[in-house]
Scaffold this motif. Structure first.
Motif, short mmCIF file in Angstrom:
data_model
loop_
_atom_site.label_atom_id
_atom_site.label_comp_id
_atom_site.label_asym_id
_atom_site.label_seq_id
_atom_site.Cartn_x
_atom_site.Cartn_y
_atom_site.Cartn_z
N CYS A 59 0.87 -1.18 0.00
CA CYS A 59 0.00 0.00 0.00
C CYS A 59 0.90 1.23 0.00
O CYS A 59 2.04 1.16 -0.47
N THR A 60 0.42 2.34 0.54
CA THR A 60 1.21 3.57 0.49
C THR A 60 2.17 3.70 1.67
O THR A 60 3.39 3.75 1.51
N GLY A 61 1.62 3.73 2.89
CA GLY A 61 2.45 3.99 4.06
C GLY A 61 2.78 2.77 4.89
O GLY A 61 3.50 2.88 5.89
N LEU B 158 0.14 -8.27 -4.04
CA LEU B 158 -1.21 -7.72 -3.87
C LEU B 158 -1.08 -6.23 -3.59
O LEU B 158 -0.50 -5.83 -2.60
N VAL B 159 -1.61 -5.41 -4.49
CA VAL B 159 -1.57 -3.96 -4.29
C VAL B 159 -2.99 -3.46 -4.01
O VAL B 159 -3.97 -4.08 -4.42
N MET B 160 -3.07 -2.35 -3.30
CA MET B 160 -4.37 -1.81 -2.92
C MET B 160 -4.98 -0.89 -3.99
O MET B 160 -6.18 -0.64 -3.97
N ALA C 225 0.53 -0.37 -8.24
CA ALA C 225 1.04 -1.25 -9.30
C ALA C 225 2.04 -0.51 -10.18
O ALA C 225 3.09 -1.06 -10.55
N ASP C 226 1.74 0.75 -10.50
CA ASP C 226 2.66 1.55 -11.31
C ASP C 226 3.99 1.75 -10.59
O ASP C 226 5.06 1.67 -11.20
N CYS D 230 -4.48 -6.41 -8.22
CA CYS D 230 -4.97 -5.18 -7.59
C CYS D 230 -6.27 -5.46 -6.84
O CYS D 230 -7.24 -5.95 -7.42
N LEU D 231 -6.30 -5.13 -5.54
CA LEU D 231 -7.49 -5.36 -4.72
C LEU D 231 -8.46 -4.19 -4.77
O LEU D 231 -9.65 -4.34 -4.44
N ASP D 232 -7.98 -3.02 -5.15
CA ASP D 232 -8.82 -1.82 -5.26
C ASP D 232 -9.53 -1.51 -3.95
O ASP D 232 -10.77 -1.52 -3.86
#
Length: 351
Positions: free
Chosen positions: A218-220, A295-297, A302-303, A318-320
């Motif tokens: 994820c991000t953080g 697994l990305v959120m 992903a980029d 991608c889980l979105d």
């Protein structure tokens, strides 16, 4: 006695201008001297005609005894065409970058030695030169391996033109050599990290090692990915798969060493998952390379992963799931419910 030009560099913060001189020399086909964490080495680009013959002449080494490839980043493993079985990937993840030489098979069936040094200067030199080095220890054949630039000069004199000096090597002995070209790993030389390598080999021989790694991004690395990591680890444990599959998480914009968000810790505690000791980690290229599934959120994660390790898109799911940071406990409950559902939907695909 004439000597090579010695270029002194700070091992933690090397002067890029001075390093570029050595990089340029290697690109022009020269054999150069450089430090690793174990010994000082000499090497040149693998594409340079006659580089192995030149290394033999410098060392006074008989023909027929092969040299190892040295790589500067994870991409170079693919450039060498290394056959990456689950066992090989597990051992690479466990010890690279580090003082371990792995003997592997490549796609053409050849057996080759590959080393991914932990020494920052060695990695930068090879990476900036643009391709793997063919390299060996910077000593005369039959003599002790050198651990200082001075010892290199004593043995090789002016047989090389440029030698990087970063001081004494981290270890006082050579790398451990581990043959993973067969069905079971075999330690050919036990030196640096020898005990740790023995333990890893024992895990492989008893089939008690992870065959796959799942990375959650994820991000953080404070909310979504720690929750997903914790939940997935528990789910794998319930299904008896925790020894087969390793799970980790990281954040594209994370700072290392921060705790999980208190809301994330609370909602996971209600699910029997303890995040109290969790520490955030920034995503690194080694994380991306070492993962079999990512697994990305969100798509922008992903980029970022693709930017860190080009060619990794095929491993990404991608889980979105939107970021709940700062939005209260109810949103965190909704977020973990989304994560659970979306991972369950693709569970058989990723496991």
């Amino acid at each position: 006695m004439s000597v090579p030009e010695i270029i002194k560099l700070d091992p933690r913060d090397p002067d890029c201008v001075q390093l570029k001189r050595v990089v340029d020399a290697s690109r022009e086909g020269e054999v150069v001297g450089f430090p690793t964490e174990t010994v000082y080495g000499i090497g040149g680009l693998m594409s340079v005609p006659g580089v192995e013959k030149r290394l033999q002449e410098i060392k006074g080494r008989r023909e027929g005894k092969p040299f190892a490839f040295h790589i500067g980043d994870w991409d170079m493993i693919d450039r060498l065409g290394v056959v990456q079985t689950p066992m090989v990937r597990f051992l690479m993840r466990s010890f690279w970058p580090g003082p371990i030489t792995l003997v592997v098979k490549n796609m053409t069936g050849e057996t080759i030695g590959v080393r991914f040094p932990r020494n920052k200067v060695a990695r930068l030199l090879i990476r900036e030169s643009g391709e793997p080095f063919i390299a060996t220890s910077a000593n005369q054949s039959g003599l002790l391996s050198p651990h200082t630039a001075h010892q290199v000069v004593e043995q090789l004199g002016s047989k090389i033109r440029l030698l990087i000096d970063t001081g004494r090597t981290e270890f006082s002995h050579d790398s451990t050599v581990l043959d993973v070209s067969g069905e079971e790993p075999v330690i050919l030389r036990k030196k640096a990290y020898g005990t740790e390598v023995e333990k890893a080999v024992a895990r492989v021989k008893t089939d008690q090692y992870p065959k796959k790694k799942i990375l959650v991004v994820c991000t953080g690395n404070s909310c979504r990915s720690p929750m997903a990591e914790g939940w997935l680890k528990k789910e794998l444990e319930l299904k008896g798969l925790s020894d087969e599959i390793e799970v980790a998480s990281c954040g594209i914009g994370a700072r290392d060493g921060l705790p999980a968000a208190s809301e994330a810790e609370y909602v996971m505690r209600n699910r029997g998952v303890d995040l109290s000791c969790f520490k955030s980690r920034q995503c690194r290229d080694s994380d991306i390379w070492g993962a079999d599934v990512i697994l990305v959120m969100a798509e922008h994660h992903a980029d970022s992963v693709e930017e860190l390790m080009p060619g990794s898109r095929e491993k990404i799911q991608c889980l979105d799931v939107e970021d709940p940071i700062g939005l209260g406990m109810m949103v965190y409950e909704k977020t973990i419910n989304q994560i659970e559902k979306k991972i369950r939907d693709i569970f058989h695909k990723i496991v």
